[in-house]
Structures are given as structure tokens and as C-alpha cells.
Design a protein around this motif. Sequence first.
Motif, short mmCIF file in Angstrom:
data_model
loop_
_atom_site.label_atom_id
_atom_site.label_comp_id
_atom_site.label_asym_id
_atom_site.label_seq_id
_atom_site.Cartn_x
_atom_site.Cartn_y
_atom_site.Cartn_z
N LEU A 8 23.85 48.69 48.74
CA LEU A 8 22.48 49.18 48.76
C LEU A 8 22.21 50.08 47.55
O LEU A 8 21.16 49.95 46.91
CB LEU A 8 22.21 49.95 50.05
CG LEU A 8 20.80 50.49 50.23
CD1 LEU A 8 19.80 49.35 50.27
CD2 LEU A 8 20.71 51.32 51.47
N VAL A 9 23.15 50.94 47.21
CA VAL A 9 22.98 51.81 46.05
C VAL A 9 22.90 50.98 44.77
O VAL A 9 22.04 51.23 43.91
CB VAL A 9 24.13 52.84 45.97
CG1 VAL A 9 24.16 53.53 44.63
CG2 VAL A 9 24.01 53.85 47.09
N LEU A 10 23.77 49.99 44.63
CA LEU A 10 23.74 49.14 43.44
C LEU A 10 22.44 48.35 43.36
O LEU A 10 21.84 48.23 42.28
CB LEU A 10 24.93 48.20 43.45
CG LEU A 10 26.28 48.83 43.16
CD1 LEU A 10 27.38 47.80 43.35
CD2 LEU A 10 26.31 49.40 41.77
N LEU A 11 21.98 47.83 44.47
CA LEU A 11 20.74 47.07 44.49
C LEU A 11 19.55 47.95 44.13
O LEU A 11 18.70 47.56 43.31
CB LEU A 11 20.52 46.45 45.87
CG LEU A 11 19.31 45.54 46.03
CD1 LEU A 11 19.45 44.33 45.12
CD2 LEU A 11 19.17 45.10 47.46
N LEU A 12 19.49 49.14 44.68
CA LEU A 12 18.38 50.05 44.38
C LEU A 12 18.43 50.53 42.93
O LEU A 12 17.39 50.66 42.28
CB LEU A 12 18.39 51.23 45.35
CG LEU A 12 18.01 50.91 46.79
CD1 LEU A 12 18.16 52.14 47.66
CD2 LEU A 12 16.61 50.36 46.87
N SER A 13 19.63 50.78 42.42
CA SER A 13 19.71 51.21 41.03
C SER A 13 19.33 50.08 40.08
O SER A 13 18.71 50.31 39.05
CB SER A 13 21.10 51.74 40.71
OG SER A 13 22.05 50.71 40.84
N TRP A 14 19.69 48.84 40.44
CA TRP A 14 19.30 47.70 39.63
C TRP A 14 17.78 47.55 39.60
O TRP A 14 17.20 47.31 38.55
CB TRP A 14 19.97 46.43 40.16
CG TRP A 14 19.53 45.19 39.45
CD1 TRP A 14 19.85 44.83 38.19
CD2 TRP A 14 18.68 44.18 39.97
NE1 TRP A 14 19.26 43.63 37.90
CE2 TRP A 14 18.53 43.21 38.96
CE3 TRP A 14 18.04 43.99 41.18
CZ2 TRP A 14 17.76 42.08 39.14
CZ3 TRP A 14 17.28 42.87 41.35
CH2 TRP A 14 17.14 41.93 40.34
N VAL A 15 17.14 47.71 40.75
CA VAL A 15 15.68 47.61 40.81
C VAL A 15 15.04 48.74 40.01
O VAL A 15 14.08 48.51 39.28
CB VAL A 15 15.20 47.63 42.29
CG1 VAL A 15 13.70 47.79 42.37
CG2 VAL A 15 15.64 46.36 43.00
N SER A 18 15.49 48.02 36.27
CA SER A 18 14.78 46.84 35.77
C SER A 18 13.27 47.06 35.70
O SER A 18 12.58 46.43 34.90
CB SER A 18 15.08 45.62 36.64
OG SER A 18 14.56 45.81 37.93
N THR A 19 12.74 47.97 36.50
CA THR A 19 11.30 48.24 36.45
C THR A 19 10.95 49.38 35.50
O THR A 19 9.80 49.51 35.11
CB THR A 19 10.75 48.58 37.85
OG1 THR A 19 11.46 49.69 38.37
CG2 THR A 19 10.87 47.40 38.78
N ALA A 20 11.92 50.19 35.11
CA ALA A 20 11.63 51.32 34.23
C ALA A 20 11.08 50.91 32.87
O ALA A 20 10.10 51.51 32.41
CB ALA A 20 12.88 52.19 34.08
N PRO A 21 11.64 49.91 32.19
CA PRO A 21 11.06 49.54 30.89
C PRO A 21 9.63 49.01 31.01
O PRO A 21 8.83 49.18 30.10
CB PRO A 21 11.99 48.45 30.38
CG PRO A 21 13.27 48.67 31.09
CD PRO A 21 12.90 49.23 32.42
N ALA A 22 9.30 48.39 32.12
CA ALA A 22 7.95 47.87 32.29
C ALA A 22 6.94 49.01 32.43
O ALA A 22 5.77 48.85 32.08
CB ALA A 22 7.89 46.96 33.51
#
Length: 86
Positions: A8-15, A18-22
Motif C-alpha cells: 500500500l505504501v509503495l502504491l501510494l508513493s508511486w501514485v 507520478s502525478t506530481a510532475p503533472a
Amino acid sequence: MKMYKWILVLLLSWVATSTAPALAQSQSETTTAAASSSQVEMADVMRQDGKIYIVVAVLVTVLIGLLIYLISIDKKVARLEREIRQ
């Protein structure tokens, strides 16, 4: 149960990453010329044809499959660890 938390931590950090540059640049900072030159034609065509949803569905299916696989391996490893302790 620890493995679920790590996944869950890895999934949330990936999300989050991935949305930060946008979100890094607001629309008002870009000019219309720069915005039109930076658009990807293939994405627009796929969006118009509805194929982008197929790509998203395949990606989600692969990620869900990997998650299920990791959970099943975690259960097997936990069972083997319990057998070794006994």
C-alpha cells in the motif's frame, strides 16, 4: 499483514510521484504556442477513437495481476515461516 502495508505504501508513493510532475506547472504559465507544440498527437487520436481506455484497462489489469501475485506469494511465505517455527 506487514506485506500489505508495504504494498500500500509503495502504491501510494508511486501514485504521488507520478502525478506530481503533472501538477508542477499551472496552465496560466504556458503559452498557447508552447502548449500546442507539447501535445502528443497519438494520445489525442487514441482518446478520440476510444482506444486510450483499452490501454488504461490493460495497464490496470497488469498492475492488479501483479498485486494479486505478490499477495499470494506473501501468504505462501508466511505459511512456510510458520511451519519452520514449529
